[in-house]
Write a protein that holds these residues in place. Structure first.
Motif, PDB file in Angstrom:
ATOM      1  N   THR A   1      17.054  -5.280  14.010  1.00 43.31           N
ATOM      2  CA  THR A   1      17.338  -5.275  12.033  1.00 43.31           C
ATOM      3  C   THR A   1      18.333  -3.609  12.524  1.00 43.31           C
ATOM      4  O   THR A   1      19.228  -4.010  11.438  1.00 43.31           O
ATOM      5  CB  THR A   1      16.059  -3.978  11.328  1.00 43.31           C
TER       6      THR A   1
ATOM      7  N   THR B   1      11.764  -5.662  15.949  1.00 46.86           N
ATOM      8  CA  THR B   1      12.106  -5.275  14.727  1.00 46.86           C
ATOM      9  C   THR B   1      13.083  -5.008  14.668  1.00 46.86           C
ATOM     10  O   THR B   1      14.655  -5.162  14.043  1.00 46.86           O
ATOM     11  CB  THR B   1      11.197  -5.919  13.867  1.00 46.86           C
ATOM     12  N   LEU B   2      12.840  -3.561  15.067  1.00 50.09           N
ATOM     13  CA  LEU B   2      13.040  -2.640  13.634  1.00 50.09           C
ATOM     14  C   LEU B   2      14.829  -2.684  14.843  1.00 50.09           C
ATOM     15  O   LEU B   2      16.125  -2.348  14.490  1.00 50.09           O
ATOM     16  CB  LEU B   2      12.491  -1.111  14.700  1.00 50.09           C
TER      17      LEU B   2
ATOM     18  N   ARG C   1      21.373  -5.587  13.619  1.00 51.79           N
ATOM     19  CA  ARG C   1      22.158  -7.193  13.105  1.00 51.79           C
ATOM     20  C   ARG C   1      22.310  -7.130  11.405  1.00 51.79           C
ATOM     21  O   ARG C   1      22.472  -8.166  10.658  1.00 51.79           O
ATOM     22  CB  ARG C   1      21.073  -7.816  13.327  1.00 51.79           C
ATOM     23  N   THR C   2      22.160  -5.929  10.319  1.00 49.14           N
ATOM     24  CA  THR C   2      21.621  -5.747   9.606  1.00 49.14           C
ATOM     25  C   THR C   2      22.313  -4.742   8.666  1.00 49.14           C
ATOM     26  O   THR C   2      23.308  -4.078   9.384  1.00 49.14           O
ATOM     27  CB  THR C   2      20.592  -5.729   8.650  1.00 49.14           C
TER      28      THR C   2
ATOM     29  N   LEU D   1       9.386  -0.480   9.236  1.00 46.99           N
ATOM     30  CA  LEU D   1       9.280  -0.597  10.734  1.00 46.99           C
ATOM     31  C   LEU D   1       8.963   0.521  11.144  1.00 46.99           C
ATOM     32  O   LEU D   1       8.122   0.356  12.505  1.00 46.99           O
ATOM     33  CB  LEU D   1      10.256  -1.361  11.202  1.00 46.99           C
TER      34      LEU D   1
ATOM     35  N   ARG E   1      17.870  -1.656   3.158  1.00 44.95           N
ATOM     36  CA  ARG E   1      18.212  -1.789   4.177  1.00 44.95           C
ATOM     37  C   ARG E   1      17.485  -0.733   4.863  1.00 44.95           C
ATOM     38  O   ARG E   1      16.349  -0.719   6.204  1.00 44.95           O
ATOM     39  CB  ARG E   1      19.105  -1.540   4.949  1.00 44.95           C
TER      40      ARG E   1
ATOM     41  N   LEU F   1      13.638  -0.657   4.208  1.00 45.31           N
ATOM     42  CA  LEU F   1      13.328  -1.308   5.923  1.00 45.31           C
ATOM     43  C   LEU F   1      12.534  -0.968   6.700  1.00 45.31           C
ATOM     44  O   LEU F   1      11.924  -1.212   7.395  1.00 45.31           O
ATOM     45  CB  LEU F   1      13.768  -3.647   6.052  1.00 45.31           C
ATOM     46  N   LEU F   2      13.826  -0.351   7.605  1.00 43.46           N
ATOM     47  CA  LEU F   2      13.562   0.590   9.010  1.00 43.46           C
ATOM     48  C   LEU F   2      12.496   1.821   9.025  1.00 43.46           C
ATOM     49  O   LEU F   2      12.471   1.691   9.953  1.00 43.46           O
ATOM     50  CB  LEU F   2      15.282   1.152   9.299  1.00 43.46           C
TER      51      LEU F   2
ATOM     52  N   THR G   1      12.351  -6.522   2.577  1.00 42.31           N
ATOM     53  CA  THR G   1      13.058  -8.085   2.948  1.00 42.31           C
ATOM     54  C   THR G   1      13.393  -8.708   1.974  1.00 42.31           C
ATOM     55  O   THR G   1      14.493  -9.545   1.654  1.00 42.31           O
ATOM     56  CB  THR G   1      12.362  -8.439   3.721  1.00 42.31           C
TER      57      THR G   1
END
Length: 404
Positions: A116, A112-113, A119-120, A16, A9, A12-13, A53
């Motif tokens: 994320t 999207t960032l 919500r994740t 982004l 996660r 991913l951050l 992802t």
């Protein structure tokens, strides 16, 4: 590797965030070198986002059927994003100018960032391992020199010193990479993954799925704009049914995989791509503009259907073939194979188009040659996937002395 060390996660951050910075850098670029820096940052962003992802999906969906459906949606959205570029990019350029493309990407990445972040949640436990610095350097050198050599072969000439030098460097660094990874205690890529027939088959199949249609997208766009006088928007509309086909078939592929397995769906996907490429042989000069546009659009829709099925199935097969502890490496290898497939495909299409001769008739002859050769290769690849993903027969157990 970053996901293993810091959590997927968080990776991913970071990816982004880097995407936002790269897109803004491109939008504000006042020189070509500045634009290249921004594009490099965007490339690094994509390299982090894609595997992060996919690994998060495999951690969130542990049941095989649900995972196949989730990967089907992931593959559809991923393919949709890649393939929608000609349509969206052309429309934005024609209406708002080139910098607006990058502002659009920056805003999308920022939204999207934010989503994320809110919500994740983190999944899995980070398992730091030593950084394989020689492996990173050799892998980057091999892929970069290969990509540059292939992309410039038709521009500078395949016998030119820069192209031969790059391809030679790619061969040497690839050999050194394989040797280094085979001896490393904590390799960047565990080469034992390729001892699994299903893993190797799925990765080669993914390369082929990217090899055919994405190269054609480039040269059909050049054909329509350069020889037929289409605007960027109009050329994008002709190819628009490709991403629509990908978006429609990928979730469907996930459901079919959950019921029937990845083998048949993956083979069928490559066969459909091959059939769509062979349909390009019907493209000819002198027909009505509307008929040409509709014919190409339908052919791209067929290829989009095949690409969606193939990506969903081959991604599922790759993830399923790798041990859970090596999911990050498996997803990274798959992403790299697809990028190599795109580079090889553009080079192959370019070489065949260049051999067709000059002018519009020569360009069309080259497209026909590419469709015939690459379409046939995809059909052969479909057979290879069918054979390579076949389940191995279990060895019969020896009867014990107490068996009657």
């Amino acid at each position: 590797m970053l996901g293993d060390r810091f959590g997927f996660r968080r990776a991913l951050l970071w990816g982004l965030t880097l995407g936002v910075v790269g897109a803004v850098t491109c939008a504000l670029a006042s020189s070509f070198p500045a634009l290249l820096v921004g594009r490099a940052l965007q490339g690094l962003s994509s390299a982090v986002i894609q595997p992060a992802t996919l690994v998060l999906l495999t951690l969130a969906f542990t049941e095989s059927g649900a995972r196949a459906r989730a990967i089907g949606v992931w593959a559809g959205v991923s393919g949709l994003g890649i393939a929608a570029g000609p349509l969206l990019g052309g429309t934005i350029i024609d209406t708002l100018g080139w910098s607006a493309v990058f502002w659009t990407v920056a805003v999308t990445a920022l939204v999207t960032l934010t989503f994320t972040l809110g919500r994740t949640r983190a999944l899995g436990t980070p398992s730091p391992r030593p950084i394989d610095v020689p492996g990173v350097i050799l892998a980057a050198s091999a892929l970069a020199s290969l990509a540059y050599g292939l992309s410039q072969g038709n521009v500078l000439g395949w016998g030119s010193a820069p192209v031969l030098g790059c391809l030679g460097l790619a061969a040497v660094t690839s050999a050194l990479f394989l040797r280094t990874e085979g001896r490393a205690r904590h390799p960047l890529v565990d080469l034992t993954l390729f001892r699994n027939r299903a893993f190797t088959t799925a990765n080669v199949g993914s390369l082929l799925a990217a090899f055919g249609p994405f190269g054609l997208l480039v040269f059909i766009t050049l054909f329509l704009q350069g020889t037929q006088g289409y605007s960027a928007t109009r050329a994008g509309l002709v190819t628009a049914l490709f991403p629509i086909g990908v978006g429609v078939s990928s979730p469907l592929g996930g459901r079919l995989i959950a019921r029937a397995g990845a083998r048949g769906v993956g083979a069928a996907g490559l066969a459909v791509i091959g059939a769509g490429l062979l349909l390009v042989l019907g493209l000819h000069l002198g027909g009505s503009p509307l008929g040409t546009a509709l014919g190409l659009a339908s052919e791209f829709f067929v290829m989009g259907i095949g690409t969606g099925l193939a990506n969903a199935a081959l991604t599922t097969a790759t993830v399923s073939a790798a041990p859970a502890a090596q999911a990050s490496q498996a997803s990274s290898v798959l992403s790299a194979m697809r990028q190599v497939g795109v580079a090889l495909g553009i080079a192959a299409w370019g070489a065949l188009v260049a051999r067709g001769g000059g002018g519009t008739p020569g360009f069309l002859n080259g497209l026909h040659a590419g469709a015939a050769v690459i379409g046939t290769l995809l059909l052969i690849g479909a057979g290879g996937v069918w054979l390579g993903l076949a389940p191995r027969a279990a060895a019969p157990s020896r009867p014990s002395l107490t068996d009657k």
